[in-house]
Scaffold this motif. Structure first.
Motif, PDB file in Angstrom:
ATOM      1  N   GLU A 528     -57.963  27.897  44.333  1.00 16.60           N
ATOM      2  CA  GLU A 528     -59.586  28.239  44.380  1.00 16.60           C
ATOM      3  C   GLU A 528     -60.439  27.050  45.299  1.00 16.60           C
ATOM      4  O   GLU A 528     -61.645  27.355  45.278  1.00 16.60           O
ATOM      5  N   SER A 529     -59.819  26.159  46.003  1.00 13.54           N
ATOM      6  CA  SER A 529     -60.340  25.361  46.683  1.00 13.54           C
ATOM      7  C   SER A 529     -61.710  25.853  47.817  1.00 13.54           C
ATOM      8  O   SER A 529     -62.546  25.186  47.765  1.00 13.54           O
ATOM      9  N   SER A 530     -60.939  26.730  48.340  1.00 14.06           N
ATOM     10  CA  SER A 530     -61.891  27.433  49.410  1.00 14.06           C
ATOM     11  C   SER A 530     -63.059  27.872  48.928  1.00 14.06           C
ATOM     12  O   SER A 530     -64.354  27.545  49.375  1.00 14.06           O
ATOM     13  N   VAL A 531     -62.956  28.828  47.808  1.00 14.27           N
ATOM     14  CA  VAL A 531     -64.271  29.329  47.083  1.00 14.27           C
ATOM     15  C   VAL A 531     -65.035  28.420  46.577  1.00 14.27           C
ATOM     16  O   VAL A 531     -66.364  28.183  46.645  1.00 14.27           O
ATOM     17  N   VAL A 532     -64.495  27.498  45.697  1.00 12.38           N
ATOM     18  CA  VAL A 532     -65.189  26.549  44.929  1.00 12.38           C
ATOM     19  C   VAL A 532     -65.975  25.536  45.937  1.00 12.38           C
ATOM     20  O   VAL A 532     -67.326  25.190  45.745  1.00 12.38           O
ATOM     21  N   THR A 533     -65.484  25.024  46.988  1.00  9.24           N
ATOM     22  CA  THR A 533     -66.133  24.173  47.997  1.00  9.24           C
ATOM     23  C   THR A 533     -67.368  24.901  48.718  1.00  9.24           C
ATOM     24  O   THR A 533     -68.082  24.266  49.235  1.00  9.24           O
ATOM     25  N   THR A 534     -66.787  25.971  49.346  1.00  6.82           N
ATOM     26  CA  THR A 534     -67.893  26.949  49.757  1.00  6.82           C
ATOM     27  C   THR A 534     -68.954  27.161  49.087  1.00  6.82           C
ATOM     28  O   THR A 534     -70.189  26.923  49.499  1.00  6.82           O
ATOM     29  N   TYR A 535     -68.826  27.385  47.768  1.00 10.26           N
ATOM     30  CA  TYR A 535     -69.904  27.681  46.962  1.00 10.26           C
ATOM     31  C   TYR A 535     -70.728  26.333  46.660  1.00 10.26           C
ATOM     32  O   TYR A 535     -72.007  26.784  46.584  1.00 10.26           O
ATOM     33  N   GLY A 665     -68.391  36.025  37.821  1.00  5.78           N
ATOM     34  CA  GLY A 665     -69.410  35.415  38.823  1.00  5.78           C
ATOM     35  C   GLY A 665     -68.695  33.899  39.351  1.00  5.78           C
ATOM     36  O   GLY A 665     -68.203  33.372  38.344  1.00  5.78           O
ATOM     37  N   THR A 666     -69.303  33.711  40.565  1.00  6.53           N
ATOM     38  CA  THR A 666     -68.822  32.576  41.221  1.00  6.53           C
ATOM     39  C   THR A 666     -69.152  31.132  40.494  1.00  6.53           C
ATOM     40  O   THR A 666     -68.763  30.102  40.593  1.00  6.53           O
ATOM     41  N   ASP A 667     -70.339  31.415  39.805  1.00 11.68           N
ATOM     42  CA  ASP A 667     -71.060  30.224  39.062  1.00 11.68           C
ATOM     43  C   ASP A 667     -70.147  29.678  38.012  1.00 11.68           C
ATOM     44  O   ASP A 667     -70.093  28.634  37.674  1.00 11.68           O
ATOM     45  N   LEU A 668     -69.337  30.500  37.149  1.00  8.13           N
ATOM     46  CA  LEU A 668     -68.549  30.353  36.119  1.00  8.13           C
ATOM     47  C   LEU A 668     -67.233  30.280  36.437  1.00  8.13           C
ATOM     48  O   LEU A 668     -66.302  29.601  35.662  1.00  8.13           O
ATOM     49  N   LEU A 669     -66.855  30.532  37.826  1.00  8.05           N
ATOM     50  CA  LEU A 669     -65.414  30.527  38.445  1.00  8.05           C
ATOM     51  C   LEU A 669     -64.623  29.163  38.005  1.00  8.05           C
ATOM     52  O   LEU A 669     -63.489  29.177  37.427  1.00  8.05           O
ATOM     53  N   LEU A 670     -65.341  27.992  38.563  1.00 12.66           N
ATOM     54  CA  LEU A 670     -64.589  26.694  38.093  1.00 12.66           C
ATOM     55  C   LEU A 670     -64.319  26.351  36.499  1.00 12.66           C
ATOM     56  O   LEU A 670     -63.059  26.103  36.330  1.00 12.66           O
ATOM     57  N   ASN A 671     -65.065  26.424  35.724  1.00  8.44           N
ATOM     58  CA  ASN A 671     -64.813  26.110  34.310  1.00  8.44           C
ATOM     59  C   ASN A 671     -64.056  27.071  33.609  1.00  8.44           C
ATOM     60  O   ASN A 671     -63.340  26.681  32.664  1.00  8.44           O
ATOM     61  N   VAL A 672     -64.133  28.407  33.823  1.00  7.39           N
ATOM     62  CA  VAL A 672     -63.313  29.292  33.208  1.00  7.39           C
ATOM     63  C   VAL A 672     -61.834  29.235  33.808  1.00  7.39           C
ATOM     64  O   VAL A 672     -60.799  29.442  32.848  1.00  7.39           O
ATOM     65  N   THR A 673     -61.472  28.903  34.983  1.00  7.44           N
ATOM     66  CA  THR A 673     -60.228  28.722  35.420  1.00  7.44           C
ATOM     67  C   THR A 673     -59.713  27.369  34.982  1.00  7.44           C
ATOM     68  O   THR A 673     -58.380  27.210  34.941  1.00  7.44           O
ATOM     69  N   LEU A 674     -60.425  26.440  34.702  1.00 12.42           N
ATOM     70  CA  LEU A 674     -59.758  25.191  34.256  1.00 12.42           C
ATOM     71  C   LEU A 674     -59.544  25.115  32.607  1.00 12.42           C
ATOM     72  O   LEU A 674     -58.791  24.409  32.464  1.00 12.42           O
TER      73      LEU A 674
END
Length: 696
Positions: A528-535, A665-674
């Motif tokens: 998910e590094s590409s999606v997270v860092t781009t967002y 949503g991309t806004d919640l992606l990081l916390n949900v996947t962690l």
């Protein structure tokens, strides 16, 4: 496989016979206790206390004799030291030579004592494991807790050997003094990395390392490869001789490993853009990346079985699958088909021949070179992991040839197509299928019973994906002396995933859980590094590629530090627990707690998670090889396959989690996947604490 009871009788020093662990008596007592508890004669608590006292007596006899022998050796070294001091006043080359020979005689006696401690330590571990198996895995925890941590611990004398290692230091220092008598005097304490080149000290150091589980950089890398080194054997015992060894074939296996890792990670920086260009959400990159791992779940099994019969044909098949898979991956853009792209990645996963690469090293590389080959396997993997994203960073161009589009999304596929085609031709022209050396050995070396010595090798070609040490085989093998049939059945390899699972003890399950957790955490971070860092940071593809390449480049330096220093200062179980805690800290730091998510927070937390997951992997596999049953050390369904399947399954679930979380949503992606790796990490720490004393 020779059971431990017979091995103990053969390896005993005759004049020390009365001081070894009475293994036969301990087994007999254990059998009696089982019968008593079954018929209600004694309760388990009483048995536990009584058996502890018997074991205490055994350990006390061993320790007192050990201290006595250490005193004898210390006295001899002291006497030789007086002779050495006299040489300072009047130098005589003949006396120096005689004195060196005298020190070496002490060295040979020291080796005997080290082996005495080693075989008794093995016997104690085996008895503890047998008791655990019969009485529900409770005795080791109780015994280690009450004995090892006591201020007057005798158990520490057997397993820590502080005194005997001091004798080794004195012997090494004095031999070095004599070796450099005519030159500059260099102390071993000033240069600990420089080892004394003396044949006796080489044997002493090997015995100490075997006894203390001491390690170095290459041995630590070998643990990552799931090819843990066996104890030193005589030349007659090594089934692979120098004449049958083919260097180019080994290189081809290492190149296969390197290319496969490049193939795995070269698409990570651009997978989200590729998904968007095909009309899908950016988070579908999780499915794109993970589809390769899905296929690998199945390919690991058939490649493991296939490598029982051949190495050349599986590698040819692997290269063809990877060529076709990358071709479809590259063509998917022009065909505007996400289905074609996913089929291409699935074909790449079906070409995963890492099981064959490991098996080739363990079967076809001479024992004296196997450690270097194992380290080469891990180095090739680490280099491929770093080169994949880095190469993607250089492919930021766009052009068209006829109707084919070449851009940052398709070029990774085209580049890997060419790479695998070149590799396929190289493989076809230069690979040498090794002779079925087991047939030669079997025909030449009959055993005492009239059967061939290596008949068992036909059930898995001698070595599995996870090669346990001779000690681990001794510790985990069941010495069923009741009947030949029982003994034979106890040594048969698992014939299915279900039968392999039934052989897993709580300690093994805990280690597999840890392996699952670390692979899950690393896959979430990387995929998910590409999606997270781009967002959050608007990073370009090149910036993501550089970041991932830097992470990959940390693997070898970190392993060098841990393998050369850390593992010699702390126990494996201590490093294991500390690394789990640090991975947990890294995961917690990765969460977005405020509206503003900063680059330093992301980079630092990613480095902590990734680096300590790498440390954790090496120690985890070392402990796994130590606690796993010897029945899982050979055959198709072996310990290495279970580890590989656990890690691959973790990657599949992690990548699926990324895609599923994308719908929120991309806004919640990081916390949900962690959240899942956070929970699994906490559970794995609890499992480690629960089984901590069984890892002693």
């Amino acid at each position: 496989m020779v059971n431990f009871g017979k091995k103990l009788m053969v390896d005993q020093v005759e004049e020390w016979k009365g001081y070894y662990i009475n293994y036969k008596l301990m087994k007999k007592m254990l059998k009696q206790y089982v019968e008593m508890t079954q018929h209600g004669g004694k309760d388990r608590e009483h048995v536990l206390k009584e058996f502890s006292r018997i074991l205490d007596d055994q350990i006390e006899r061993i320790v007192l004799f050990l201290l006595q022998q250490q005193g004898h050796l210390a006295s001899r070294i002291e006497e030789l030291g007086e002779r050495r001091a006299a040489l300072l006043e009047q130098y005589d080359i003949s006396q120096v030579s005689q004195l060196r020979d005298a020190y070496r005689e002490v060295g040979f006696d020291l080796i005997k004592l080290l082996r005495f401690v080693d075989i008794n330590a093995t016997g104690l571990r085996k008895i503890l494991k047998k008791f655990d198996k019969r009485f529900g895995y409770k005795f080791t925890d109780y015994y280690v807790t009450t004995r090892a941590n006591h201020p007057y611990s005798q158990l520490q004398q057997v397993f820590k050997q502080v005194g005997i290692v001091a004798v080794v230091g004195a012997l090494s220092r004095n031999l070095e003094y004599l070796q450099h008598h005519e030159g500059s005097f260099v102390s071993i304490y000033d240069h600990p990395a420089v080892t004394l080149k003396d044949p006796v000290m080489d044997q002493v150091n090997h015995a100490v390392q075997k006894l203390t589980h001491a390690t170095n950089f290459m041995q630590f890398l070998g643990q990552h490869s799931l090819i843990v080194q066996e104890d030193a054997q005589s030349e007659s015992e090594d089934l692979v001789d120098d004449q049958n060894y083919h260097f180019m074939s080994l290189m081809l296996n290492l190149v296969n490993t390197f290319l496969y890792m490049v193939n795995t990670y070269i698409i990570v920086p651009t997978a989200d853009d590729y998904a968007v260009s095909l009309g899908a959400a950016a988070t579908v990159c999780g499915i794109i990346i993970g589809s390769m791992a899905v296929a690998q779940v199945f390919s690991s099994v058939y490649f493991s079985a296939w490598s029982n019969r051949s190495y050349f044909r599986p590698l040819i098949f692997s290269s063809i699958m990877l060529f076709l898979g990358n071709l479809l991956y590259a063509l998917a853009y022009d065909l505007n088909s996400l289905i074609v792209l996913l089929i291409g990645r699935l074909l790449c996963g079906l070409g995963s021949a890492r099981a064959v690469n490991r098996r080739y090293i363990s079967d076809c590389v001479p024992l004296k070179m196997r450690l270097q080959a194992s380290a080469g396997f891990v180095s090739a993997s680490a280099l491929g992991m770093a080169c994949g994203p880095a190469l993607a960073g250089f492919l930021q161009t766009k052009f068209k040839i006829y109707s084919l589009n070449f851009n940052q999304s398709t070029l990774p596929g085209w580049v890997m197509c060419i790479a695998w085609l070149i590799y396929l031709l190289w493989l076809w022209l230069t690979f040498k299928e090794p002779e079925h050396f087991t047939k030669t050995v079997v025909s030449e070396q009959p055993s005492e019973s009239g059967h061939h010595v290596n008949a068992n090798l036909e059930e898995g070609l001698a070595q599995p994906l996870l090669i346990g040490t001779e000690r681990r085989q001794d510790e985990n093998s069941e010495d069923n002396d009741d009947s030949e049939v029982a003994s034979k059945n106890s040594h048969e390899p698992a014939t299915s995933i279900a039968s392999a699972y039934r052989l897993l003890t709580p300690s093994v399950k805990a280690q597999l859980l840890i392996y699952f957790m670390l692979k899950y955490a690393m896959e979430i971070l990387l995929s998910e590094s590409s999606v997270v860092t781009t967002y959050y940071f608007s990073w370009s593809t090149s910036a993501v590629a550089i970041f991932l390449a830097i992470l990959g480049l940390t693997v070898l330096p970190v392993n060098a530090i841990v393998g050369s220093y850390i593992t010699n200062l702390f126990e494996d179980r201590q490093i294991l627990l500390a690394s789990e805690v640090m991975v947990l800290i890294g995961i917690i730091m990765s969460f977005r707690f405020t509206p503003h998510y900063s680059i330093p927070q992301y980079v630092i937390s990613a480095l902590i998670t990734f680096v300590f997951a790498e440390v954790l992997e090496g120690v985890n596999l070392s402990l796994l090889s130590r606690v796993m049953s010897s029945r899982l050390s050979r055959g198709t369904y072996n310990g290495g396959l279970l580890s590989t399947e656990a890690g691959t399954l973790a990657r599949v679930i992690a990548d699926a989690t990324i895609t599923a979380a994308g719908y929120l949503g991309t806004d919640l992606l990081l916390n949900v996947t962690l959240l899942p790796p956070l929970v699994i990490c906490i559970v794995s720490i609890a499992a480690t604490l629960y089984t901590y004393n069984t890892l002693y």
